[in-house]
Write a protein that holds these residues in place. Sequence first.
Motif, PDB file in Angstrom:
ATOM      1  N   GLU A  46       0.829  -1.309   0.052  1.00 32.39           N
ATOM      2  CA  GLU A  46      -0.068   0.046   0.025  1.00 32.39           C
ATOM      3  C   GLU A  46       0.766   1.217   0.096  1.00 32.39           C
ATOM      4  OE1 GLU A  46      -2.609   0.330   3.400  1.00 32.39           O
ATOM      5  OE2 GLU A  46      -0.855   0.477   5.034  1.00 32.39           O
ATOM      6  N   PHE A  47       0.254   2.229  -0.673  1.00 34.41           N
ATOM      7  CA  PHE A  47       1.035   3.754  -0.785  1.00 34.41           C
ATOM      8  C   PHE A  47       1.065   4.208   0.686  1.00 34.41           C
ATOM      9  CE2 PHE A  47       2.220   7.655  -2.290  1.00 34.41           C
ATOM     10  CZ  PHE A  47       1.478   8.464  -1.633  1.00 34.41           C
ATOM     11  N   VAL A  48       2.292   4.876   0.902  1.00 35.20           N
ATOM     12  CA  VAL A  48       2.197   5.426   2.362  1.00 35.20           C
ATOM     13  C   VAL A  48       2.445   7.153   2.218  1.00 35.20           C
ATOM     14  CG1 VAL A  48       3.871   5.825   4.393  1.00 35.20           C
ATOM     15  CG2 VAL A  48       3.282   3.491   3.402  1.00 35.20           C
ATOM     16  N   ALA A  49       3.431   7.527   1.391  1.00 35.60           N
ATOM     17  CA  ALA A  49       3.672   9.003   0.999  1.00 35.60           C
ATOM     18  C   ALA A  49       4.401   9.138  -0.070  1.00 35.60           C
ATOM     19  CB  ALA A  49       4.365   9.478   2.250  1.00 35.60           C
ATOM     20  N   ALA A  50       4.610  10.141  -0.803  1.00 31.38           N
ATOM     21  CA  ALA A  50       5.394  10.488  -1.923  1.00 31.38           C
ATOM     22  C   ALA A  50       5.691  11.853  -1.916  1.00 31.38           C
ATOM     23  CB  ALA A  50       4.520  10.012  -3.096  1.00 31.38           C
ATOM     24  N   ILE A  51       6.669  12.129  -2.874  1.00 36.51           N
ATOM     25  CA  ILE A  51       7.502  13.551  -3.070  1.00 36.51           C
ATOM     26  C   ILE A  51       7.698  13.773  -4.187  1.00 36.51           C
ATOM     27  CG2 ILE A  51       9.528  12.940  -2.165  1.00 36.51           C
ATOM     28  CD1 ILE A  51       9.625  15.631  -0.531  1.00 36.51           C
ATOM     29  N   ILE A  52       7.292  15.088  -4.784  1.00 33.19           N
ATOM     30  CA  ILE A  52       7.981  15.393  -6.183  1.00 33.19           C
ATOM     31  C   ILE A  52       9.258  15.984  -5.595  1.00 33.19           C
ATOM     32  CG2 ILE A  52       7.872  17.054  -8.090  1.00 33.19           C
ATOM     33  CD1 ILE A  52       4.730  17.022  -7.744  1.00 33.19           C
ATOM     34  N   TRP A  53      10.284  15.309  -6.328  1.00 33.12           N
ATOM     35  CA  TRP A  53      11.860  15.287  -6.044  1.00 33.12           C
ATOM     36  C   TRP A  53      12.111  16.835  -6.007  1.00 33.12           C
ATOM     37  CZ3 TRP A  53      14.942  12.961  -3.194  1.00 33.12           C
ATOM     38  CH2 TRP A  53      16.508  13.088  -3.315  1.00 33.12           C
ATOM     39  N   ARG A  54      11.872  17.427  -7.286  1.00 35.22           N
ATOM     40  CA  ARG A  54      12.605  18.763  -7.287  1.00 35.22           C
ATOM     41  C   ARG A  54      11.947  19.914  -6.592  1.00 35.22           C
ATOM     42  NH1 ARG A  54      17.762  18.512  -8.523  1.00 35.22           N
ATOM     43  NH2 ARG A  54      17.986  16.866 -10.151  1.00 35.22           N
ATOM     44  N   ARG A  55      10.323  19.923  -6.475  1.00 34.62           N
ATOM     45  CA  ARG A  55       9.592  20.742  -5.947  1.00 34.62           C
ATOM     46  C   ARG A  55       9.298  20.603  -4.529  1.00 34.62           C
ATOM     47  NH1 ARG A  55       4.562  22.112  -9.793  1.00 34.62           N
ATOM     48  NH2 ARG A  55       4.605  23.803  -8.379  1.00 34.62           N
ATOM     49  N   GLY A  56       9.438  19.372  -3.946  1.00 27.94           N
ATOM     50  CA  GLY A  56       9.073  19.098  -2.622  1.00 27.94           C
ATOM     51  C   GLY A  56       7.634  18.665  -2.141  1.00 27.94           C
ATOM     52  N   ILE A  57       6.923  19.050  -3.236  1.00 32.87           N
ATOM     53  CA  ILE A  57       5.387  18.664  -2.977  1.00 32.87           C
ATOM     54  C   ILE A  57       5.210  17.152  -2.356  1.00 32.87           C
ATOM     55  CG2 ILE A  57       3.112  18.716  -4.015  1.00 32.87           C
ATOM     56  CD1 ILE A  57       4.120  20.829  -5.672  1.00 32.87           C
ATOM     57  N   THR A  58       4.591  17.143  -1.260  1.00 29.65           N
ATOM     58  CA  THR A  58       4.220  15.890  -0.770  1.00 29.65           C
ATOM     59  C   THR A  58       2.716  15.322  -0.655  1.00 29.65           C
ATOM     60  OG1 THR A  58       3.899  16.976   1.542  1.00 29.65           O
ATOM     61  CG2 THR A  58       6.103  16.197   0.870  1.00 29.65           C
ATOM     62  N   TYR A  59       2.500  14.031  -0.599  1.00 32.87           N
ATOM     63  CA  TYR A  59       1.170  13.694  -0.446  1.00 32.87           C
ATOM     64  C   TYR A  59       1.233  12.250   0.443  1.00 32.87           C
ATOM     65  CZ  TYR A  59      -3.406  11.723  -2.311  1.00 32.87           C
ATOM     66  OH  TYR A  59      -4.401  11.119  -2.267  1.00 32.87           O
ATOM     67  N   TYR A  60       0.075  12.366   1.302  1.00 32.02           N
ATOM     68  CA  TYR A  60      -0.028  10.976   2.189  1.00 32.02           C
ATOM     69  C   TYR A  60      -1.226  10.181   2.232  1.00 32.02           C
ATOM     70  CZ  TYR A  60       3.934  13.997   4.386  1.00 32.02           C
ATOM     71  OH  TYR A  60       5.013  14.550   4.549  1.00 32.02           O
ATOM     72  N   ALA A  61      -1.086   9.009   2.534  1.00 28.73           N
ATOM     73  CA  ALA A  61      -2.090   8.235   2.738  1.00 28.73           C
ATOM     74  C   ALA A  61      -2.758   8.787   3.950  1.00 28.73           C
ATOM     75  CB  ALA A  61      -1.735   6.856   2.971  1.00 28.73           C
ATOM     76  N   ASP A  62      -4.199   8.506   3.911  1.00 25.86           N
ATOM     77  CA  ASP A  62      -4.963   8.943   5.256  1.00 25.86           C
ATOM     78  C   ASP A  62      -4.508   8.441   6.371  1.00 25.86           C
ATOM     79  OD1 ASP A  62      -8.051   9.505   3.240  1.00 25.86           O
ATOM     80  OD2 ASP A  62      -6.291  10.694   3.457  1.00 25.86           O
ATOM     81  N   SER A  63      -4.048   7.226   6.331  1.00 26.14           N
ATOM     82  CA  SER A  63      -3.684   6.166   7.539  1.00 26.14           C
ATOM     83  C   SER A  63      -2.256   7.145   8.365  1.00 26.14           C
ATOM     84  CB  SER A  63      -3.415   4.862   7.109  1.00 26.14           C
ATOM     85  OG  SER A  63      -2.541   4.637   6.124  1.00 26.14           O
ATOM     86  N   VAL A  64      -1.725   7.467   7.487  1.00 25.18           N
ATOM     87  CA  VAL A  64      -0.349   8.161   8.295  1.00 25.18           C
ATOM     88  C   VAL A  64      -0.559   9.744   8.209  1.00 25.18           C
ATOM     89  CG1 VAL A  64       0.893   6.090   7.200  1.00 25.18           C
ATOM     90  CG2 VAL A  64       1.016   8.161   6.075  1.00 25.18           C
ATOM     91  N   LYS A  65      -1.460  10.213   7.701  1.00 25.67           N
ATOM     92  CA  LYS A  65      -1.412  11.734   7.694  1.00 25.67           C
ATOM     93  C   LYS A  65      -1.380  12.122   9.212  1.00 25.67           C
ATOM     94  CE  LYS A  65      -3.899  13.270   4.117  1.00 25.67           C
ATOM     95  NZ  LYS A  65      -4.937  13.429   3.510  1.00 25.67           N
ATOM     96  N   GLY A  66      -0.482  13.246   9.399  1.00 19.76           N
ATOM     97  CA  GLY A  66      -0.354  13.839  10.619  1.00 19.76           C
ATOM     98  C   GLY A  66       0.712  13.003  11.609  1.00 19.76           C
TER      99      GLY A  66
END
Length: 127
Positions: A46-66
Amino acid sequence: QVQLVESGGGLVQTGGSLRLSCAASGRTFSVHDMGWFRQASGKEREFVAAIIWRRGITYYADSVKGRFAISRDIAKNTVYLQMNSLKPEDTAVYYCAADSAMWGATLPRPDYGYDYWGQGTQVTVSS
């Protein structure tokens, strides 16, 4: 080709913290997104988190957010996953992944379609 090596896994008690690292080598200039996934025993990855490498934009699965935070050090070609307030259900093998394609301009890739994967590091949270 991009090679990925994870480290930092281990055994921790409920409520504890761990920081995972993923060192990238090879054609790192081609990387657009990096992500963390996990797979618990008997379950799908399952997906946990990701980041756009150069821009640093992040995204999280609801289960780990916060609780979890993904970050990167471009100079070291390393992505991190800081995991706080760990729960037994966070127990899994954690995988780092890298992708060359731009999935989105303002959102990193949240699915399994990454080009490159590490071997994984075990995280065990005891109750």
